[in-house]
Design an enzyme around this catalytic site. Structure first.
Site, short mmCIF file in Angstrom:
data_model
loop_
_atom_site.label_atom_id
_atom_site.label_comp_id
_atom_site.label_asym_id
_atom_site.label_seq_id
_atom_site.Cartn_x
_atom_site.Cartn_y
_atom_site.Cartn_z
N ASN A 164 -3.10 2.08 10.72
CA ASN A 164 -3.81 2.49 9.51
C ASN A 164 -4.27 1.21 8.82
OD1 ASN A 164 -4.83 3.70 7.21
ND2 ASN A 164 -2.83 4.00 6.27
N PRO A 165 -5.43 0.68 9.22
CA PRO A 165 -5.87 -0.63 8.73
C PRO A 165 -6.61 -0.51 7.40
CG PRO A 165 -7.48 0.24 10.25
CD PRO A 165 -6.40 1.28 10.15
N PHE A 224 0.84 -1.19 0.00
CA PHE A 224 0.00 0.00 0.00
C PHE A 224 0.88 1.25 0.00
CE2 PHE A 224 -2.52 3.25 2.23
CZ PHE A 224 -3.69 3.22 1.48
#
Length: 298
Positions: free
Chosen positions: A205-206, A110
């Site tokens: 920060n899932p 990500f």
């Protein structure tokens, strides 16, 4: 004007004649037009960053450069064409800027977003010298590495489950001795069992985007889905993060969780409903949208 107006043979330069040059401002203007037509959100910024990358100089020094040589223009055009196909800018550059560090990124991990810098900053401000900090769903390590870079934490534990992301995380963390990389799943109740009740700051920060939510091509085609989508309501992983935080934090320890802008009420309510947190507070990003929630372990 687009890049079609600048058909240049990259091998046309030789030592027998002066190198062919195109005005850099014109090349950037053509790139901006192409990126705008492709729907890129920040065409001028992206064009300038790609030009600076090709020329190997800071973006702020582009104004001092008049011309771009044929070979450089060819490389620039190639990168702009890839960006127009909505390949993430950070993948083309090979790095993503986050607060004061540059992180290696690429397919399978990500790409950290600027709004997450706010959560990282909140955590850094609350990290005392000698503290133990945990970063769950660490990805590239953006939060963990920023904490190690900007605080005097004794230990920063970065947890990630994706084998691909772990490769980037380990590479990025190599220069920061305080960062300990752990392969683990936030949904595992035994995660970091040896740290239960011993953590000062827990940040996460899932994946939190509700399934079915439209996302830009850069996200849909390049960010790993498991790092973006958090179940039907976007809260599947966050519910587990709340449980892990309650078990890992020492009394008085703090937690910060990033979330979707539709979760401005839901995440604070999850923390309150758990019964082990106080001082629950919602925080907005720079655009005024709900972005992360914090609380203190009772």
């Amino acid at each position: 004007m687009t890049f079609d107006d600048y058909a240049v043979d990259p091998d046309s330069e030789d030592s027998s004649r002066p190198p062919v040059r195109t005005r850099l401002s014109e090349a950037i203007a053509a790139a901006v037009a192409d990126l705008s037509a492709a729907g890129v959100a920040s065409p001028r910024v992206d064009a300038e960053l790609l030009a600076a990358h090709v020329l190997e100089l800071p973006r702020g020094r582009l104004l001092l450069v008049d011309g771009i040589r044929a070979g450089e223009l060819h490389r620039f055009r190639t990168l702009v064409a890839e960006r127009a196909r909505r390949i993430p800018l950070q993948h083309l550059l090979g790095t993503a800027a986050f607060r004061h560090v540059e992180l290696s990124v690429g397919d399978g991990v990500f790409v950290p977003r600027p709004e997450t810098e706010l959560l990282a900053g909140w955590g850094i401000e609350r990290t005392e010298p000698g503290a133990t900090v945990v970063d769950l769903c660490s990805g590239s390590g953006a939060i963990a590495i920023s904490v190690a870079d900007e605080s005097r934490a004794a230990r920063v534990v970065a947890v990630e489950r994706s084998p691909v992301a772990l490769g980037y995380l380990r590479r990025n963390a190599a220069a920061f001795p305080a960062v300990e990389v752990v392969e683990g799943d936030v949904t595992d109740p035994s995660l970091l069992y040896e740290l239960r009740g011993a953590v000062d700051v827990l940040l996460c920060n899932p994946p939190y985007v509700p399934e079915g939510t439209p996302v830009p091509p850069e996200v849909a085609d390049h960010d790993p889905a498991e790092a973006v989508f958090g179940g039907a309501d976007g809260l599947t992983v966050i519910r587990e993060v709340v449980l892990r935080a309650a078990g890992l934090l020492k009394p008085g320890g703090v937690v910060g969780i990033e979330h979707d802008d539709v979760h401005g009420s839901a995440v604070p309510e999850l923390l309150r409903a758990d019964g082990r947190f106080a001082e629950v507070a919602a925080h907005a990003d720079l655009a005024g949208r709900p972005r992360y929630t914090t609380a203190r372990r009772t």
